[in-house]
Design a protein around this motif. Sequence first.
Motif, PDB file in Angstrom:
ATOM      1  N   VAL A 103       3.161   2.416  11.738  1.00 35.76           N
ATOM      2  CA  VAL A 103       2.535   3.088  10.533  1.00 35.76           C
ATOM      3  C   VAL A 103       3.432   4.094   9.920  1.00 35.76           C
ATOM      4  CG1 VAL A 103       0.629   4.467   9.256  1.00 35.76           C
ATOM      5  CG2 VAL A 103       0.094   2.599  10.841  1.00 35.76           C
ATOM      6  N   ALA A 104       3.942   4.968  10.774  1.00 32.18           N
ATOM      7  CA  ALA A 104       5.061   6.158  10.336  1.00 32.18           C
ATOM      8  C   ALA A 104       6.096   5.430   9.856  1.00 32.18           C
ATOM      9  CB  ALA A 104       5.246   6.670  11.586  1.00 32.18           C
ATOM     10  N   ALA A 105       6.496   4.333  10.646  1.00 33.23           N
ATOM     11  CA  ALA A 105       7.789   3.578  10.170  1.00 33.23           C
ATOM     12  C   ALA A 105       7.639   3.006   8.633  1.00 33.23           C
ATOM     13  CB  ALA A 105       8.228   2.380  11.264  1.00 33.23           C
ATOM     14  N   ALA A 106       6.314   2.414   8.520  1.00 33.23           N
ATOM     15  CA  ALA A 106       6.253   2.026   7.029  1.00 33.23           C
ATOM     16  C   ALA A 106       6.214   3.177   6.149  1.00 33.23           C
ATOM     17  CB  ALA A 106       4.921   1.129   7.167  1.00 33.23           C
ATOM     18  N   LEU A 107       5.583   4.221   6.549  1.00 32.01           N
ATOM     19  CA  LEU A 107       5.422   5.256   5.654  1.00 32.01           C
ATOM     20  C   LEU A 107       7.120   5.862   5.245  1.00 32.01           C
ATOM     21  CD1 LEU A 107       2.505   7.284   6.878  1.00 32.01           C
ATOM     22  CD2 LEU A 107       2.694   6.540   4.786  1.00 32.01           C
ATOM     23  N   SER A 108       7.905   5.833   6.321  1.00 30.27           N
ATOM     24  CA  SER A 108       9.295   6.133   6.101  1.00 30.27           C
ATOM     25  C   SER A 108      10.148   5.365   5.218  1.00 30.27           C
ATOM     26  CB  SER A 108       9.895   6.394   7.590  1.00 30.27           C
ATOM     27  OG  SER A 108      11.313   6.652   7.676  1.00 30.27           O
ATOM     28  N   VAL A 109       9.792   3.919   5.714  1.00 30.83           N
ATOM     29  CA  VAL A 109      10.581   3.136   4.824  1.00 30.83           C
ATOM     30  C   VAL A 109      10.124   3.173   3.111  1.00 30.83           C
ATOM     31  CG1 VAL A 109      10.823   0.736   3.916  1.00 30.83           C
ATOM     32  CG2 VAL A 109      10.952   1.369   6.353  1.00 30.83           C
ATOM     33  N   GLY A 110       8.970   3.515   3.028  1.00 34.38           N
ATOM     34  CA  GLY A 110       8.340   4.165   1.622  1.00 34.38           C
ATOM     35  C   GLY A 110       8.927   5.435   1.045  1.00 34.38           C
ATOM     36  N   GLY A 111       9.358   6.196   1.826  1.00 34.11           N
ATOM     37  CA  GLY A 111       9.883   7.664   1.250  1.00 34.11           C
ATOM     38  C   GLY A 111       8.964   8.616   1.526  1.00 34.11           C
ATOM     39  N   LEU A 112       8.150   8.627   2.604  1.00 30.99           N
ATOM     40  CA  LEU A 112       7.588   9.544   3.238  1.00 30.99           C
ATOM     41  C   LEU A 112       7.826   9.952   4.768  1.00 30.99           C
ATOM     42  CD1 LEU A 112       5.222   7.597   1.318  1.00 30.99           C
ATOM     43  CD2 LEU A 112       4.062   9.801   1.596  1.00 30.99           C
ATOM     44  N   GLN A 113       7.594  11.186   4.926  1.00 32.69           N
ATOM     45  CA  GLN A 113       8.270  11.749   6.327  1.00 32.69           C
ATOM     46  C   GLN A 113       7.145  12.047   7.208  1.00 32.69           C
ATOM     47  OE1 GLN A 113      11.700  11.608   7.583  1.00 32.69           O
ATOM     48  NE2 GLN A 113      10.538  12.191   9.579  1.00 32.69           N
ATOM     49  N   GLU A 114       6.956  11.673   8.406  1.00 32.38           N
ATOM     50  CA  GLU A 114       5.918  11.905   9.119  1.00 32.38           C
ATOM     51  C   GLU A 114       5.762  13.372   9.355  1.00 32.38           C
ATOM     52  OE1 GLU A 114       4.211  11.356  13.750  1.00 32.38           O
ATOM     53  OE2 GLU A 114       5.680  10.069  12.855  1.00 32.38           O
ATOM     54  N   VAL A 115       4.719  14.160   9.365  1.00 35.15           N
ATOM     55  CA  VAL A 115       4.812  15.672   9.669  1.00 35.15           C
ATOM     56  C   VAL A 115       3.744  15.745  10.891  1.00 35.15           C
ATOM     57  CG1 VAL A 115       5.348  16.471   7.781  1.00 35.15           C
ATOM     58  CG2 VAL A 115       3.131  16.096   8.035  1.00 35.15           C
ATOM     59  N   ALA A 116       2.865  14.813  11.385  1.00 36.05           N
ATOM     60  CA  ALA A 116       1.770  15.352  12.546  1.00 36.05           C
ATOM     61  C   ALA A 116       1.118  13.853  12.493  1.00 36.05           C
ATOM     62  CB  ALA A 116       0.852  15.914  11.743  1.00 36.05           C
ATOM     63  N   VAL A 159       0.743  -1.129  -0.010  1.00 26.71           N
ATOM     64  CA  VAL A 159       0.069  -0.223   0.139  1.00 26.71           C
ATOM     65  C   VAL A 159       0.765   1.394   0.170  1.00 26.71           C
ATOM     66  CG1 VAL A 159      -1.756   1.310   1.325  1.00 26.71           C
ATOM     67  CG2 VAL A 159      -2.121  -0.941   1.261  1.00 26.71           C
ATOM     68  N   VAL A 160       1.876   1.316   0.817  1.00 24.34           N
ATOM     69  CA  VAL A 160       2.941   2.426   0.769  1.00 24.34           C
ATOM     70  C   VAL A 160       3.461   2.771  -0.289  1.00 24.34           C
ATOM     71  CG1 VAL A 160       4.902   3.394   2.159  1.00 24.34           C
ATOM     72  CG2 VAL A 160       2.986   2.153   3.363  1.00 24.34           C
ATOM     73  N   ASP A 161       3.991   1.750  -1.093  1.00 19.53           N
ATOM     74  CA  ASP A 161       4.433   1.864  -2.296  1.00 19.53           C
ATOM     75  C   ASP A 161       3.696   2.420  -3.304  1.00 19.53           C
ATOM     76  OD1 ASP A 161       6.970   0.429  -1.515  1.00 19.53           O
ATOM     77  OD2 ASP A 161       6.439  -1.395  -2.379  1.00 19.53           O
ATOM     78  N   GLU A 162       2.359   2.159  -3.302  1.00 19.65           N
ATOM     79  CA  GLU A 162       1.238   2.668  -4.257  1.00 19.65           C
ATOM     80  C   GLU A 162       1.050   4.089  -3.682  1.00 19.65           C
ATOM     81  OE1 GLU A 162      -0.872   1.113  -7.224  1.00 19.65           O
ATOM     82  OE2 GLU A 162       1.330   1.217  -7.071  1.00 19.65           O
ATOM     83  N   VAL A 163       1.090   4.388  -2.596  1.00 23.40           N
ATOM     84  CA  VAL A 163       0.917   5.712  -1.981  1.00 23.40           C
ATOM     85  C   VAL A 163       2.139   6.639  -2.714  1.00 23.40           C
ATOM     86  CG1 VAL A 163       0.888   7.414  -0.163  1.00 23.40           C
ATOM     87  CG2 VAL A 163      -0.318   5.275   0.034  1.00 23.40           C
ATOM     88  N   ARG A 164       3.182   6.264  -2.511  1.00 23.43           N
ATOM     89  CA  ARG A 164       4.517   6.948  -3.011  1.00 23.43           C
ATOM     90  C   ARG A 164       4.535   7.093  -4.460  1.00 23.43           C
ATOM     91  NH1 ARG A 164       7.160   9.764  -4.626  1.00 23.43           N
ATOM     92  NH2 ARG A 164       9.448  10.517  -4.370  1.00 23.43           N
TER      93      ARG A 164
END
Length: 215
Positions: free
Chosen positions: A180-193, A130-135
């Motif tokens: 979830v934040a870690a999964a997003l980070s691995v996928g290239g997205l940085q948590e902001v909130a 899912v995160v790959d598709e988000v990115r």
Amino acid sequence: MSRPQLESDVRSAYDEVADSYADRFRSIEPEEAIDIAMIEHFGSLLQAPKKVLDAGCGAGRMLPVLAAMNCDVEGVDLSPGMVRRARRDHPSFTTTVASLTDLPFPDSCFDGYFSWYSTIHLPDSELPLVVDEVRRVLRPGGVALLAFQSGTGTRDVSEAYRRHGHDIVLERYNRTADQVAAALSVGGLQEVARLERSAVSPHERDGQAVVIAKV
């Protein structure tokens, strides 16, 4: 369930309950004010033209909410039954049947990705997909919001639907905001909130969480 829940299980369950669900939840009745504040914060972070994908839109109740924030929004959902109701109840929006792990869109075509409790039936093994598709579908500077029940383990949520006459089998996977934040980070997205709050009785069994991240 002794095996990880399959997409076909989730699709069948939501096809069965689509009308009952859509009739009961027409807008933002279940949300707390703080939840809406996170959606508004997501909207404030979007860059023009604010083209947003409501990923897992269900019967479409959040489409007008996003549109009211000047978002150009369209939706996808795994369940044809849910999409049928979205098209009936919200005909001014484009909605399509699609899996969150295989979105029917080109690269870098959205400014925002909005996932309001739509990853909760996916096992942990599918979250990276899912995160790959988000990115992939977000443009540079794009923003993603993921909302979910927080905690660990699984919940059998079938009984709530059986009380309304639906004989289904459906599990929910709880996750922590850190996961979830870690999964997003691995996928290239940085948590902001992020938001983490306790359950509100009597209609919530678990805490709730929202993570917002940027490309």
